[in-house]
Design a protein around this motif. Structure first.
Motif, short mmCIF file in Angstrom:
data_model
loop_
_atom_site.label_atom_id
_atom_site.label_comp_id
_atom_site.label_asym_id
_atom_site.label_seq_id
_atom_site.Cartn_x
_atom_site.Cartn_y
_atom_site.Cartn_z
N ARG A 69 -0.92 -5.66 -7.80
CA ARG A 69 -1.41 -7.03 -8.03
C ARG A 69 -2.91 -7.09 -8.28
O ARG A 69 -3.37 -7.68 -9.27
CB ARG A 69 -1.10 -7.92 -6.80
CG ARG A 69 0.31 -8.37 -6.68
CD ARG A 69 0.73 -8.41 -5.21
NE ARG A 69 0.97 -7.05 -4.79
CZ ARG A 69 2.16 -6.46 -4.88
NH1 ARG A 69 3.20 -7.17 -5.22
NH2 ARG A 69 2.32 -5.19 -4.56
N THR A 70 -3.68 -6.53 -7.37
CA THR A 70 -5.13 -6.71 -7.43
C THR A 70 -5.71 -6.07 -8.69
O THR A 70 -6.49 -6.69 -9.41
CB THR A 70 -5.78 -6.10 -6.17
OG1 THR A 70 -5.07 -6.56 -5.02
CG2 THR A 70 -7.23 -6.50 -6.05
N GLN A 152 -8.28 -11.52 -2.06
CA GLN A 152 -6.95 -11.88 -1.54
C GLN A 152 -7.07 -13.13 -0.66
O GLN A 152 -6.26 -14.06 -0.77
CB GLN A 152 -6.35 -10.72 -0.74
CG GLN A 152 -4.96 -11.03 -0.17
CD GLN A 152 -3.89 -11.15 -1.24
OE1 GLN A 152 -3.82 -10.30 -2.13
NE2 GLN A 152 -3.07 -12.19 -1.19
N PRO A 282 0.80 -11.26 1.00
CA PRO A 282 -0.09 -10.72 -0.04
C PRO A 282 0.60 -9.71 -0.95
O PRO A 282 0.11 -9.42 -2.04
CB PRO A 282 -1.20 -10.05 0.77
CG PRO A 282 -0.58 -9.74 2.10
CD PRO A 282 0.42 -10.83 2.34
N1 CP Z 1 -2.14 -7.82 -2.17
C1 CP Z 1 -2.55 -6.66 -2.69
O1 CP Z 1 -3.68 -6.22 -2.48
O2 CP Z 1 -1.61 -6.05 -3.47
P1 CP Z 1 -1.84 -4.68 -4.26
O3 CP Z 1 -2.00 -3.60 -3.23
O4 CP Z 1 -0.62 -4.51 -5.13
O5 CP Z 1 -3.09 -4.83 -5.07
#
Ligand code: CP
Length: 329
Positions: A69-70, A152, A282
């Protein structure tokens, strides 16, 4: 205290109290957090629109830890602001040949980079990068160890603010927020608590087994609960966290199955929450450990909206950093 004095010694603020890096949400004021959220709302209103605010700027994504995501939403955000974006393949980079973080920074800076987005397993890595970066370069913390994950937290409070009408609450001060799971190893929990406190939330509960709740968590402004049923009672927002086994040494729980039996959010347990409560996470989620699959993508869940909001929030932070930097020439 004058603004100039308040910002003095804070590595992420300039003398005017404006962001020059984003390293943590700890210490960010309610007006500054609100400004970021308002800016994100403008970007979210026209999600496909391309802006030229980072035209001619170079953003390097440096992810020393895994991310879906990030990393992706930072890349999309930078591209929507017209930046040139480089995703350094850390596994295939010269760090594998022994190059230090400092030498990697110096090498990349020689390529006229304007912003670094860094994720690292070591708490303090983003501060270290910021401390050693050239004037005019901004560092954005994409998660450092168990310390902080500021974007986040910003997207989490953005999602909550966006849902206040649905929850039937007028502001952050009226909310009951429960954070469930591995609080001890969680940078998200720490950052969420700081952001919620700054925005006025007083009823923040952290729920989990004693082994996964930090000692003295009350000093952060959260009340510990060791039984899910007690902590979830009447909550408006529940934020679930996965077991961060990559940061654990030794055994903190008997087994993931046992954790799920005691602390997993199942459909049956949704009725412990307030009638309009929302479910957040998250990500990445672990079905059957902290959350039942049906709940993860059920009607209460905003997990995928959180991901979407991550783009607008990261656009807002990068745009503000670029504008603040241009003030200084
Ligand atoms: N929420 C989050 O940090 O997801 P990722 O580890 O996929 O970036």
């Amino acid at each position: 205290m004058k603004r100039k004095d308040a910002a003095a010694g804070d590595p992420q603020l300039d003398e005017g109290g404006r962001l020059r890096h984003l390293l943590t949400v700890e210490g960010l004021s309610k007006p500054l957090l609100t400004k970021i959220l308002d800016r994100a709302q403008e970007f979210a209103a026209a999600p496909a629109k391309k802006h030229d605010l980072l035209h001619g700027k170079t953003v390097v994504n440096l992810f020393f830890e895994a991310s879906t995501r990030t990393r992706t939403t930072f890349e999309l955000a930078a591209k929507r602001l017209s930046a040139d974006v480089v995703n350094l393949d850390v596994a295939g980079s010269s760090t594998s040949k022994g190059e230090t973080l400092l030498d990697t920074l110096a090498t990349l800076q020689a390529m006229q980079v304007d912003m670094f987005v860094i994720r690292h397993s070591a708490s303090g890595a983003a501060h270290f990068f910021a401390q050693h970066s050239a004037p005019g370069v901004s560092v954005l913390n994409a998660g450092d160890g168990r310390h902080a994950h500021p974007t986040q937290a910003l997207l989490d409070v953005y999602t909550i603010r966006d849902s206040l009408a649905r929850i039937c609450k007028k502001d952050f001060g009226a909310l009951k927020v429960a954070i469930v799971g591995d609080i001890l190893h969680s940078r998200v929990a720490r950052s969420d608590i700081h952001a919620l406190r700054a925005l006025g939330t007083r009823d923040i509960r952290v729920i989990g087994p004693r082994t996964l709740i930090p000692a003295h968590v009350e000093t952060l402004g959260a009340k510990p609960f060791y039984r899910l049923e007690e902590g979830l009672d009447g909550a408006d927002v529940v934020i679930l966290l996965r077991l961060q086994r990559e940061r654990m040494s030794g055994y903190y729980i008997p087994s993931p199955g046992e954790f799920y039996r005691s602390f997993g959010l199942t459909r049956a347990r949704l009725k412990l929450l307030g009638p309009k409560a929302i479910v957040m996470h998250p990500g990445p989620i672990n079905r059957g450990v902290e959350i039942e699959g049906d709940v993860a993508y059920g009607e209460r869940s905003l997990i995928l909206q959180q991901v979407t909001h991550g783009i607008a929030v990261r656009m807002a932070v990068m745009a503000m950093l670029a504008e603040n930097r241009s003030r200084h020439g």
